[in-house]
Design a protein around this motif. Structure first.
Motif, PDB file in Angstrom:
ATOM      1  N   ALA A 402      11.260 -11.076   0.854  1.00  0.00           N
ATOM      2  CA  ALA A 402      10.503 -12.092   1.612  1.00  0.00           C
ATOM      3  C   ALA A 402       9.264 -12.561   0.840  1.00  0.00           C
ATOM      4  CB  ALA A 402      10.107 -11.568   2.987  1.00  0.00           C
ATOM      5  N   GLY A 403       9.347 -12.495  -0.476  1.00  0.00           N
ATOM      6  CA  GLY A 403       8.266 -13.030  -1.319  1.00  0.00           C
ATOM      7  C   GLY A 403       6.993 -12.196  -1.320  1.00  0.00           C
ATOM      8  N   ARG A 404       7.074 -10.961  -0.813  1.00  0.00           N
ATOM      9  CA  ARG A 404       5.869 -10.123  -0.741  1.00  0.00           C
ATOM     10  C   ARG A 404       5.403  -9.766  -2.147  1.00  0.00           C
ATOM     11  NH1 ARG A 404       6.461  -4.579   0.811  1.00  0.00           N
ATOM     12  NH2 ARG A 404       4.452  -3.552   1.112  1.00  0.00           N
ATOM     13  N   GLU A 408      -0.379  -7.363  -3.567  1.00  0.00           N
ATOM     14  CA  GLU A 408      -0.861  -7.221  -2.182  1.00  0.00           C
ATOM     15  C   GLU A 408      -0.394  -5.909  -1.564  1.00  0.00           C
ATOM     16  OE1 GLU A 408       0.243 -10.955  -0.336  1.00  0.00           O
ATOM     17  OE2 GLU A 408      -1.102 -11.965  -1.762  1.00  0.00           O
ATOM     18  N   ALA A 409       0.847  -5.546  -1.883  1.00  0.00           N
ATOM     19  CA  ALA A 409       1.372  -4.276  -1.355  1.00  0.00           C
ATOM     20  C   ALA A 409       0.516  -3.105  -1.828  1.00  0.00           C
ATOM     21  CB  ALA A 409       2.820  -4.087  -1.799  1.00  0.00           C
ATOM     22  N   TRP A 410      -0.099  -3.259  -2.988  1.00  0.00           N
ATOM     23  CA  TRP A 410      -0.913  -2.180  -3.562  1.00  0.00           C
ATOM     24  C   TRP A 410      -2.416  -2.456  -3.431  1.00  0.00           C
ATOM     25  CZ3 TRP A 410       1.864  -1.052  -8.923  1.00  0.00           C
ATOM     26  CH2 TRP A 410       3.082  -0.400  -8.669  1.00  0.00           C
ATOM     27  N   ALA A 411      -2.758  -3.357  -2.537  1.00  0.00           N
ATOM     28  CA  ALA A 411      -4.169  -3.761  -2.429  1.00  0.00           C
ATOM     29  C   ALA A 411      -5.087  -2.563  -2.182  1.00  0.00           C
ATOM     30  CB  ALA A 411      -4.334  -4.796  -1.324  1.00  0.00           C
ATOM     31  N   HIS A 412      -4.585  -1.561  -1.457  1.00  0.00           N
ATOM     32  CA  HIS A 412      -5.417  -0.379  -1.173  1.00  0.00           C
ATOM     33  C   HIS A 412      -4.973   0.821  -2.004  1.00  0.00           C
ATOM     34  CE1 HIS A 412      -7.233  -2.762   1.893  1.00  0.00           C
ATOM     35  NE2 HIS A 412      -6.037  -3.020   2.408  1.00  0.00           N
ATOM     36  N   GLY A 413      -4.406   0.543  -3.163  1.00  0.00           N
ATOM     37  CA  GLY A 413      -3.922   1.623  -4.026  1.00  0.00           C
ATOM     38  C   GLY A 413      -2.407   1.633  -4.013  1.00  0.00           C
ATOM     39  N   PRO A 414      -1.814   2.119  -5.105  1.00  0.00           N
ATOM     40  CA  PRO A 414      -0.359   2.096  -5.194  1.00  0.00           C
ATOM     41  C   PRO A 414       0.319   2.973  -4.143  1.00  0.00           C
ATOM     42  CG  PRO A 414      -1.375   3.094  -7.160  1.00  0.00           C
ATOM     43  CD  PRO A 414      -2.479   2.685  -6.267  1.00  0.00           C
ATOM     44  N   GLN A 415       1.459   2.496  -3.694  1.00  0.00           N
ATOM     45  CA  GLN A 415       2.295   3.278  -2.781  1.00  0.00           C
ATOM     46  C   GLN A 415       3.668   3.263  -3.409  1.00  0.00           C
ATOM     47  OE1 GLN A 415       1.786   2.957   1.206  1.00  0.00           O
ATOM     48  NE2 GLN A 415      -0.354   2.437   1.026  1.00  0.00           N
ATOM     49  N   VAL A 422       9.287   1.159  -5.249  1.00  0.00           N
ATOM     50  CA  VAL A 422       8.344   0.658  -4.248  1.00  0.00           C
ATOM     51  C   VAL A 422       9.156   0.039  -3.112  1.00  0.00           C
ATOM     52  CG1 VAL A 422       6.380  -0.884  -3.834  1.00  0.00           C
ATOM     53  CG2 VAL A 422       6.733   0.084  -6.111  1.00  0.00           C
ATOM     54  N   GLU A 423       8.902   0.451  -1.902  1.00  0.00           N
ATOM     55  CA  GLU A 423       9.666  -0.066  -0.763  1.00  0.00           C
ATOM     56  C   GLU A 423       9.508  -1.581  -0.649  1.00  0.00           C
ATOM     57  OE1 GLU A 423       8.128  -0.235   2.959  1.00  0.00           O
ATOM     58  OE2 GLU A 423      10.030  -1.232   3.438  1.00  0.00           O
ATOM     59  N   GLY A 424      10.599  -2.278  -0.468  1.00  0.00           N
ATOM     60  CA  GLY A 424      10.541  -3.738  -0.360  1.00  0.00           C
ATOM     61  C   GLY A 424      10.654  -4.428  -1.714  1.00  0.00           C
TER      62      GLY A 424
END
Ligand code: N01
Length: 540
Positions: A402-404, A408-415, A422-424
């Motif tokens: 969905a273009g994520r 941004e997904a890691w804006a608060h640190g990598p997940q 990485v999920e998604g």
């Protein structure tokens, strides 16, 4: 770029690998074994990654050469002779070129191909990447082999563009080299790179001025040539040596002492540290007492030992004090290894400037100006490091489902899931991504690549085409990474280990950027995921 753009993609691959450094080369080799159609895209004009870009004077291994090379091919191990215990950059680059030729890797690598964007196309279940020249490629898997230290950063000081002399960042060193003879040279930065550069530049420059913001705890490398007599013993010992690297905390040859610092007498401690200080490589850092990175008092004792060494080696007591770190303990940042680094400051042509006390206000046309003085230079060397670990990802517009945006997904640190997924962001597999065990990096790379190859092989065997980390697996891994990092003194210090870079907007806050548990523990976790059939990964 839109993943569903009208422009036709040039071709299709099973896997696209970004980067032809140590991880990209080995990943290509392994995926070929699965019969995959693979394309490696590389920004440089040649293979080698870190060793291609970092051509600054004095660049060399800090891990023993033989512990650093690839271990996957017995023939390669037996035919390659390292000339020194810690080989210099030109030799390592030759080695990686030899590997590329020996395994016929170049035919699947395209050079001068910097990736600007990578978008997941849900409908086509594949990735489309865009290169700087506007061309695109499509592949089922996207493998990032972009390195944790590959996005160089210049200082955010006004006037960097104004200097009319020669200036270069150490990681963008001109291929033709730089002649320092008779020149007035500035080096900004005193990390591992700065230390290696300074030692070398001081040999020929008319005047070298070192601008130091934070001193680091440096210890002697004790490099030496590998003699003809040593060569066969090194080669015969490879299986045992690699086994040892698998067992140590960070895959280095040095084994920590199981005792705690204060379990031994002060005399014994001193003798132990003296022995480590006088031996090759990372012994004092990686082969120390077991509590040196967690026990503040123990760490202070050790720091005092190294401070004493610095005072012994630097003649001017004021300069010695400037070179002794005051805001962090030994080994809480990456320890630079040196060869007569401290003695450089006894030379009449070398000056050390403390830019915490007198900050650089601006780079000028002829040099630079601190709050105290104006300097003139012919050459300015920026040894100012990298936007580490996540920086190389941030520089590519990576978008998942969905273009994520990854950024941004890691804006608060990598997940991440094990630093690999990485999920998604389905089918994106990271080599040396955030939250992986780094250490003696080729050892970690080989494991990472083998794990990724195992997952792709599993999918191939089951006729599956999409893999995405399950959110609960990402949450569990991210929590685990935080938990193993708790109590480590290095995670309380600002450095690239904790994702801090004063030159990058938004990277002033410490994060848990790397996996700071042991490499064996990391591998055990990943092995279990594979052995149990990748239940943490949604496969389809
Ligand atoms: O980068 P660094 P590096 N004004 O971030 C200073 C690996 N490596 O390229 O500490 C003034 O460590 C900065 O100051 P401060 C190794 O893992 C391996 O040296 O932020 N100064 C620091 O002194 C290593 O850790 C080998 O206060 C500024 C320096 O620049 C990693 O690469 C060899 C500044 C940056 O140090 C990175 O090392 C070399 C500014 N605006 C490197 N910005 C081998 O073993 C930054 N600094 C082969």
């Amino acid at each position: 770029m839109s993943a569903t753009s009208q422009t036709a993609t040039t071709t299709d691959y099973d896997a696209l690998i970004i980067g032809a450094g140590i991880s990209g080369l080995y990943q290509l080799y392994r995926l070929r074994q699965l019969g995959l159609r693979v394309r490696v895209v590389e920004a440089g004009t040649g293979v080698g990654g870190t060793w291609y870009w970092n051509r600054y004077p004095g660049a060399r291994f800090d891990s023993e050469s033989y512990s650093y090379g690839y271990s996957f091919s017995q023939e390669l191990l037996q035919e390659w002779n390292w000339s020194e215990h810690f080989a210099a950059q030109p030799e390592t680059l030759r080695y990686l070129n030899h590997v590329a030729d020996r395994f016929d890797l170049r035919r699947d690598i395209q050079f001068r191909s910097r990736v600007t964007a990578a978008h997941w196309d849900d409908a086509a279940r594949s990735w489309e990447i865009a290169l700087e020249d506007g061309s695109r490629l499509r592949g089922r898997f996207l493998i990032t082999a972009i390195g944790p230290l590959s996005a160089p950063t210049l200082p955010r000081i006004p006037g960097v563009e104004d200097f009319r002399g020669q200036s270069c960042h150490t990681a963008r060193w001109p291929h033709e080299g730089v002649d320092f003879a008779g020149k007035r040279v500035a080096v900004i930065g005193t990390g591992s790179t700065g230390v290696q550069t300074i030692q070398e530049v001081a040999k020929t420059a008319a005047q070298l001025t070192v601008f130091q913001r934070t001193p680091n705890w440096c210890v002697p490398l004790h490099n030496a040539p590998i003699t003809d007599a040593e060569q066969p013993a090194i080669k015969a010992n490879y299986p045992e040596m690699f086994r040892r690297c698998q067992e140590t905390f960070a895959c280095f040859l040095h084994t920590p002492d199981p005792r705690k610092t204060f379990e031994v007498s002060p005399e014994e401690r001193e003798a132990f540290w003296e022995q480590r200080y006088n031996n090759r490589g990372f012994g004092l850092w990686q082969g120390n007492f077991s509590d040196i990175q967690t026990n503040r008092a123990a760490n202070e004792e050790l720091s005092a030992f190294v401070a004493k060494k610095i005072r012994q080696r630097v003649k001017d007591p004021k300069v010695a004090e400037m070179l002794i770190p005051k805001d962090h303990g030994f080994g809480t940042r990456r320890v630079p290894l040196e060869t007569k680094y401290y003695e450089v400051y006894n030379q009449p042509n070398v000056e050390l400037v403390d830019i915490k006390a007198t900050p650089i206000e601006r780079i000028t046309e002829t040099g630079l100006r601190t709050s105290e003085r104006e300097f003139e230079f012919d050459i300015i060397v920026y040894a100012t490091g990298f936007d580490a670990i996540t920086g190389s990802f941030d520089r590519i517009d990576i978008r998942g489902v969905a273009g994520r945006r990854l950024k941004e997904a890691w804006a608060h640190g990598p997940q991440t899931f094990m630093g690999v997924m990485v999920e998604g962001f389905p089918n994106m597999l990271m080599l040396m991504g955030p939250h992986t065990a780094l250490g003696n990096i080729p050892r970690s790379i080989e494991y990472n690549v083998d794990w990724v190859t195992g997952l792709i092989g599993h999918m191939q065997a089951k006729g599956l085409s999409v893999a995405d980390a399950r959110p609960e697996a990402v949450a569990a891994w991210t929590e685990h990474v935080k938990a193993v990092g708790a109590g480590l003194l290095s995670n309380e210090i600002s450095s690239w280990f904790t994702g801090v870079n004063s030159n990058v907007e938004g990277k002033q806050t410490r994060i848990i950027a790397r996996y700071s548990g042991s490499a064996p523990a990391y591998r055990a976790w990943c092995d279990e995921v594979a052995a149990k059939g990748y239940r943490e990964v949604a496969l389809g």
